[in-house]
Design a protein around this motif. Structure first.
Motif, short mmCIF file in Angstrom:
data_model
loop_
_atom_site.label_atom_id
_atom_site.label_comp_id
_atom_site.label_asym_id
_atom_site.label_seq_id
_atom_site.Cartn_x
_atom_site.Cartn_y
_atom_site.Cartn_z
N SER A 1 18.19 137.77 139.39
CA SER A 1 18.44 138.95 138.56
C SER A 1 17.61 140.13 139.06
N ARG B 1 13.47 143.40 134.05
CA ARG B 1 14.17 142.13 133.81
C ARG B 1 13.18 140.96 133.82
N GLN C 1 24.69 141.87 136.42
CA GLN C 1 25.27 141.58 135.12
C GLN C 1 25.54 140.09 134.95
N ASP D 1 22.23 138.43 134.40
CA ASP D 1 21.78 138.76 133.05
C ASP D 1 22.43 137.83 132.03
#
Length: 333
Positions: free
Chosen positions: A86, A99, A214, A217
């Motif tokens: 990520s 993140r 994404q 995530d």
């Protein structure tokens, strides 16, 4: 109380780092009652106190107090679990480190990260919390060394911190610290932190990929939601750590910070085998050990940092916890 755990991916990185100093971790895992084969299971987790004991034994065997810095030599995304991928796919290092902060508990529950923007820099702060044992210095140094090495691996060797802050006194031998961090070192600091120039964290990453970011995530969010479902005690402990320097936190204040009613907070803690008062006591006890290991802090300051309005209450509590006074404990250190 639910004990804190460390992911198998981070544990494997630690094992590889210790092996660089000739430490036989297979034997140590048996000695400490941990399953060495579980290192190959991506869903496995190890008790944090077990990992603390691993660091302690590795230090005894190697005689190298800077052994944690070996983590900088075993860099790969998988040590950060899905969080590493990520971070790599983020647009900038700032976004990637945000993140890392968000998903840190996937890697290890005993570490709390925060990224704060200041006028001319970003400060990535690290706090290591123990369970029943105070955290090992080597664990914190390993985390900082690895995070910086990973940033350089992703963004290039030009990633240069303005400063590296380390708790504890300066070691007699600084060569390895200078090699690993390549930045001004501040020892006896009140925190573990990496201080970065703003432009370094804001430049685009060559590995950026919005679609992959994404996707990662989603994986990380699903894992964290599944993993965090019964971990209110961990979140409450974080709130307590933040509020204690302001005085003894009230249950209703902690419940509000977690967006829960007092009744729901108490029920969730009971489901995890804990209680608000027990969590407060345990948090104070583990923080007391961490603060006493920092010689620049006076006993009076520590009492207030733990939320005791009257220092004599701290002394009485400490004697109840450890059957000695804070001064006697510090003398043993």
């Amino acid at each position: 109380m639910s004990e804190r755990t460390t992911s198998s991916s981070w544990a494997r990185g630690i094992v590889e780092a210790l092996a660089l100093d000739g430490v036989d971790c297979r034997q140590l895992f048996d000695e400490l009652g941990m399953d060495y084969a579980a290192l190959d299971d991506p869903e496995a987790r190890f008790p944090q106190d077990g990992m603390t004991r691993l660091w302690q034994r590795a230090l005894e065997i190697s005689g190298n107090p800077a052994i944690g810095l070996n983590m900088a030599r075993v860099v790969r995304p998988s040590s950060f679990s899905v969080v590493g991928y990520s971070l790599m796919s983020s647009r900038t290092l700032r976004e990637g480190l945000a993140r890392l902060v968000r998903y840190q508990r996937i890697i290890a529950e005993g570490a709390d990260l925060s990224l704060r923007a200041e006028p001319d820099c970003y400060v990535l702060r690290l706090a290591i919390h123990g369970d029943r044992l105070p955290p090992a210095t080597q664990s914190a140094e390993a985390s900082l060394a690895y995070m910086l090495a990973f940033c350089r691996w992703v963004a290039g060797p030009s990633v240069q911190p303005l400063q590296v802050r380390l708790q504890g006194p300066a070691p007699t031998e600084l060569t390895r610290y200078r090699e690993v961090f390549g930045a001004p070192l501040q020892f006896a600091s009140q925190e573990y932190a990496l201080v970065f120039p703003r432009d370094v964290l804001e430049r685009p990453l060559p590995t950026a990929n919005e679609a992959l970011a994404q996707l990662h995530d989603r994986f990380a969010g699903e894992y964290l939601a599944r993993f965090s479902d019964s971990r209110v005690s961990h979140m409450a402990r974080q709130v307590l750590c933040r509020l204690l320097p302001q005085g003894e936190p009230k249950r209703e204040v902690v419940a509000q910070a977690l967006h829960l009613s007092q009744r729901t907070l108490q029920r969730r803690l009971q489901e995890e085998g804990s209680s608000f008062q027990g969590l407060l006591e345990d948090t104070r006890r583990e923080l007391a050990l961490q603060y006493l290991a920092q010689p620049e802090r006076s006993l009076l300051e520590i009492a207030y940092l733990l939320g005791f309005a009257d220092p004599s209450n701290f002394f009485r509590a400490f004697r109840r916890w450890f059957d000695c006074t804070p001064g006697e404990y510090r003398a043993r250190l």
